[in-house]
Design a protein around this motif. Structure first.
Motif, PDB file in Angstrom:
ATOM      1  N   UNK A 266      54.500  30.023 -32.450  1.00 21.40           N
ATOM      2  CA  UNK A 266      54.216  30.590 -31.125  1.00 21.40           C
ATOM      3  C   UNK A 266      54.806  31.997 -31.032  1.00 21.40           C
ATOM      4  N   UNK A 267      53.968  32.952 -30.666  1.00 17.47           N
ATOM      5  CA  UNK A 267      54.426  34.347 -30.587  1.00 17.47           C
ATOM      6  C   UNK A 267      54.683  34.748 -29.139  1.00 17.47           C
ATOM      7  N   UNK A 268      55.530  35.735 -28.958  1.00 17.72           N
ATOM      8  CA  UNK A 268      55.790  36.372 -27.661  1.00 17.72           C
ATOM      9  C   UNK A 268      56.579  35.506 -26.674  1.00 17.72           C
ATOM     10  N   UNK A 289      60.499  31.357 -22.526  1.00 20.49           N
ATOM     11  CA  UNK A 289      60.657  32.612 -21.799  1.00 20.49           C
ATOM     12  C   UNK A 289      59.696  33.638 -22.408  1.00 20.49           C
ATOM     13  N   UNK A 290      58.716  34.041 -21.613  1.00 24.11           N
ATOM     14  CA  UNK A 290      57.697  34.979 -22.099  1.00 24.11           C
ATOM     15  C   UNK A 290      58.265  36.390 -22.178  1.00 24.11           C
ATOM     16  N   UNK A 291      57.645  37.226 -23.020  1.00 22.87           N
ATOM     17  CA  UNK A 291      58.075  38.623 -23.155  1.00 22.87           C
ATOM     18  C   UNK A 291      57.847  39.421 -21.881  1.00 22.87           C
ATOM     19  N   UNK A 292      56.880  38.989 -21.077  1.00 18.75           N
ATOM     20  CA  UNK A 292      56.636  39.687 -19.809  1.00 18.75           C
ATOM     21  C   UNK A 292      56.286  38.653 -18.749  1.00 18.75           C
ATOM     22  N   UNK A 293      56.407  39.037 -17.479  1.00 20.37           N
ATOM     23  CA  UNK A 293      56.065  38.047 -16.453  1.00 20.37           C
ATOM     24  C   UNK A 293      54.551  37.880 -16.366  1.00 20.37           C
ATOM     25  N   UNK A 366      49.267  27.279 -28.506  1.00 20.32           N
ATOM     26  CA  UNK A 366      48.975  28.045 -29.725  1.00 20.32           C
ATOM     27  C   UNK A 366      47.579  28.665 -29.661  1.00 20.32           C
ATOM     28  N   UNK A 367      46.665  28.044 -28.906  1.00 21.43           N
ATOM     29  CA  UNK A 367      45.288  28.578 -28.843  1.00 21.43           C
ATOM     30  C   UNK A 367      45.265  29.972 -28.228  1.00 21.43           C
ATOM     31  N   UNK A 368      46.253  30.278 -27.388  1.00 25.10           N
ATOM     32  CA  UNK A 368      46.280  31.645 -26.824  1.00 25.10           C
ATOM     33  C   UNK A 368      47.386  32.531 -27.399  1.00 25.10           C
ATOM     34  N   UNK A 369      48.433  31.921 -27.910  1.00 24.39           N
ATOM     35  CA  UNK A 369      49.576  32.735 -28.364  1.00 24.39           C
ATOM     36  C   UNK A 369      50.036  32.416 -29.787  1.00 24.39           C
ATOM     37  N   UNK A 370      49.194  31.720 -30.546  1.00 23.72           N
ATOM     38  CA  UNK A 370      49.638  31.338 -31.891  1.00 23.72           C
ATOM     39  C   UNK A 370      49.433  32.434 -32.920  1.00 23.72           C
TER      40      UNK A 370
END
Ligand code: PLP
Length: 370
Positions: A266-268, A289-293, A366-370
């Motif tokens: 998982x990225x970001x 915790x995401x890199x941005x809101x 993962x489908x959106x951030x993998x």
């Protein structure tokens, strides 16, 4: 429709049997035998001499502050990033909460910022263990000793967790637990204070029961109090749940480790530490915790659309409208807590979760951030 709820409690043991027993014997109030049994067994489990069951974890915090003698004008140091309950209790007691920012990796109070918060009015520190890792207690115990401060330990999320091999719930002059339905063991609603100090224990018992005097003329009161009693029905649930506490703890760790492995690519997103030098994570919840809101909001909407429930992280105390309008925290800045509040959320991790549910959540992320 919710395909994967954020939490489902598991009531798979003697709950039915003990509740039926309450109904058969007519013991439904707080005077029943399960109350004493739950207090004895739970305090023994946590390794403390006394347990005082109450109606919620929040009630336990109210009682704890009074029991250690916090009064108007006192300052109480506590984390900025926490559930609101401890701050409500401090403000209701007429005292001033003094906030400490969070550690960016453990999400607990950053203990390196603690010493500079102590003033001549400081009376106590409220320690809150957040989401699965214990607060670094040694520096706090040192500061408390040096300045003669009391410690209230909020271990509502930490049943069975340890710090350097010692049970969470043994570090406060008085420590509190919650048995709300998303906690490791549940009584539906409920809480408990635990302590080794007999005098504090007696005060807690009195405070939860309208400050009825243990001896003397009934209905003559010398102090203020609350009706924060736990019912025998709730305590019966508690006794049944406590029989399963180790199982529940193992399941939580298993859920956490399954996410950890599944979400490796998982990225970001920042994920929970699996351990610190002091303890392994018990994963009361699995936070991201995401890199941005913006990314946090978009991901939460994506998950929700797929029927996966999430919860945002706590909202920091210094940004709470209720406190701002009281004039509190006007100059406070806690950048880590602010960022966690905006960018953090947690994914389903209830005890009823299956690996199939987890696979679904993992694939969706993962489908959106993998
Ligand atoms: C759940 C929780 C509480 C409040 O407990 P209730 O039983 O819901 O009142 C207090 N502190 C922490 C850290 C919690 O997670």
């Amino acid at each position: 429709m919710t395909a994967v709820p954020v939490n489902t409690p598991v009531l798979g043991g003697n709950e039915h049997k003990y509740i039926a027993d309450c109904l058969q014997t007519g013991w439904v109030s707080s005077e029943g035998p399960y109350n004493r049994e739950f207090e004895n067994r739970f305090s023994h489990y946590v390794n403390r001499s006394y347990g005082i069951a109450v109606s919620s974890g929040s009630a336990a915090l109210d009682v704890a502050l009074q029991a250690i003698g916090i009064v108007r004008g006192d300052e109480v140091i506590m984390p900025a990033f926490t559930i609101i309950s401890p701050a409500f209790s401090v403000v209701r007691a007429g005292a001033l909460p003094v906030l400490v920012d969070a550690d960016p990796l453990t999400w607990n109070m950053d203990v390196t910022q603690l010493a500079e918060k102590v003033t001549s009015r400081t009376r106590a520190i409220i320690v809150v263990h957040i989401y699965g890792l214990p607060v670094d207690m040694d520096p706090i115990l040192d500061i408390a000793k040096k300045h003669n401060l009391k410690i209230i330990e909020d271990a509502a999320e930490m049943h069975g967790q340890t710090y350097k091999g010692k049970m969470c719930g043994t570090f406060g002059d008085v420590s509190v637990f919650s048995f709300y339905s998303n906690k490791l063991i549940t009584t539906g609603e409920g809480g408990m204070l635990v302590t080794d100090n007999e005098e504090i224990a007696n005060r807690c018992r009195k405070l939860r029961n309208l400050s009825f005097e243990p001896t003397g003329r009934r209905f003559v009161h010398y102090d203020m109090g609350w009706n924060y009693r736990m019912t025998n029905l709730q305590a019966a649930l508690g006794v049944a749940q406590l029989e399963k506490v180790d199982e529940h703890l193992a399941k939580k760790k298993q859920i956490g480790n399954y996410y950890r492995t599944g979400l490796k690519s998982l990225k970001h997103f920042q994920q929970p530490l699996d351990a610190t030098a002091d303890a392994e994570n018990v994963y009361w919840v699995y936070g991201l915790v995401a890199e941005s809101c913006e990314l946090a909001d978009a991901t939460v909407s994506h998950l929700n659309q797929q029927g996966i429930s999430t919860r945002p992280f706590f909202w920091s105390m210094h940004e709470q409208p209720v406190f701002r309008k009281m004039g509190l925290f006007q100059l406070d800045k806690h950048p880590v807590a602010e960022q966690l509040s905006r960018n953090g959320f947690y994914i389903p991790s209830g005890l009823g979760l299956s690996e199939g549910d987890q696979d679904y959540v993992i694939n969706s992320l993962l489908s959106v951030n993998g």
